[in-house]
Design a protein around this motif. Structure first.
Motif, PDB file in Angstrom:
ATOM      1  N   CYS A   8     -23.517 -63.659-143.309  1.00 10.78           N
ATOM      2  CA  CYS A   8     -23.564 -63.667-144.774  1.00 10.78           C
ATOM      3  C   CYS A   8     -22.888 -62.425-145.337  1.00 10.78           C
ATOM      4  O   CYS A   8     -22.145 -62.509-146.320  1.00 10.78           O
ATOM      5  N   VAL A   9     -23.141 -61.283-144.734  1.00 12.96           N
ATOM      6  CA  VAL A   9     -22.531 -60.030-145.194  1.00 12.96           C
ATOM      7  C   VAL A   9     -21.007 -60.124-145.063  1.00 12.96           C
ATOM      8  O   VAL A   9     -20.282 -59.731-145.992  1.00 12.96           O
ATOM      9  N   ASN A  10     -20.528 -60.650-143.948  1.00  7.69           N
ATOM     10  CA  ASN A  10     -19.084 -60.786-143.748  1.00  7.69           C
ATOM     11  C   ASN A  10     -18.456 -61.722-144.773  1.00  7.69           C
ATOM     12  O   ASN A  10     -17.402 -61.423-145.347  1.00  7.69           O
ATOM     13  N   VAL A  11     -19.097 -62.860-144.999  1.00  5.44           N
ATOM     14  CA  VAL A  11     -18.573 -63.837-145.954  1.00  5.44           C
ATOM     15  C   VAL A  11     -18.560 -63.248-147.359  1.00  5.44           C
ATOM     16  O   VAL A  11     -17.587 -63.405-148.103  1.00  5.44           O
ATOM     17  N   LYS A  12     -19.636 -62.553-147.743  1.00  2.93           N
ATOM     18  CA  LYS A  12     -19.698 -61.938-149.073  1.00  2.93           C
ATOM     19  C   LYS A  12     -18.602 -60.884-149.238  1.00  2.93           C
ATOM     20  O   LYS A  12     -18.028 -60.751-150.323  1.00  2.93           O
ATOM     21  N   ALA A  13     -18.298 -60.141-148.178  1.00  3.72           N
ATOM     22  CA  ALA A  13     -17.241 -59.128-148.252  1.00  3.72           C
ATOM     23  C   ALA A  13     -15.883 -59.789-148.485  1.00  3.72           C
ATOM     24  O   ALA A  13     -15.085 -59.322-149.310  1.00  3.72           O
TER      25      ALA A  13
END
Length: 138
Positions: free
Chosen positions: A109-114
Motif C-alpha cells: 500500500c505504501v509503495n502504491v500510494k507513493a
C-alpha cells in the motif's frame, strides 16, 4: 475510487495544454494504481478481520474447562480435532501468517500510494484544475 477526468472544454480553451500520449499513459497508470490500492485496502480489511477472529478463538480457548477434550480446528474446508496444546500451536501459526500477510499488504500500500502521489504531482503540474484525481466521497 478516485476520479480521473480531464475536461476537454477547459483544455480546448487553454491553448498551452495538450494531452500527449505520455500524459494519457500517466493518467491510465494512475487509474490502475488507484484500483490496485482499493483492492489492497479491501484485502487489508479482510486480513485484519481474520486476525481478530483468530484472537477471539484464542481467547475462547481459555474458557474450555476440559483440556483433554478434542477441539475442532478448520483446515481447508474440514474440521480436524486437536488437543488443547496442538490447537494453541495451530492458532499461533495462523496468527503469525496473517500478521505477515498484513505487513506485506501494508508495505505494498505504501509503495502504491507513493507511485500515485508522484503521478498526481506530475499531472496536476501540467493540467492544474483541468484534471481531478481526488477520491470520490461515498
Amino acid at each position: 475510487m478516485a476520479a480521473v477526468a480531464v475536461s476537454k472544454d477547459s483544455l480546448e480553451s487553454d491553448s498551452d495544454i495538450h494531452i500527449t500520449l505520455e500524459d494519457q499513459q500517466k493518467i491510465n497508470r494512475f487509474a490502475r494504481q488507484n484500483a490496485k490500492w482499493e483492492e489492497l485496502r479491501d484485502d487489508l480489511k479482510n486480513k485484519k478481520g481474520d486476525l481478530q477472529n483468530l484472537e477471539d478463538a484464542s481467547d475462547d480457548l481459555l474458557l474450555v474447562e476440559d483440556e483433554s477434550a478434542p477441539i475442532p480446528f478448520v483446515v481447508g474446508e474440514v474440521f480436524i480435532h486437536f488437543n488443547m496444546e496442538e490447537t494453541k500451536e495451530k492458532l499461533e501459526e495462523a496468527k503469525n501468517k496473517v500478521k505477515k500477510d498484513i505487513e506485506s499488504i501494508e508495505a505494498e500500500c505504501v509503495n502504491v500510494k507513493a507511485i500515485m502521489s508522484d503521478l498526481k504531482t506530475q499531472l496536476y503540474a501540467k493540467f492544474g484544475n483541468s484534471i481531478n484525481l481526488e477520491a470520490e466521497e461515498e
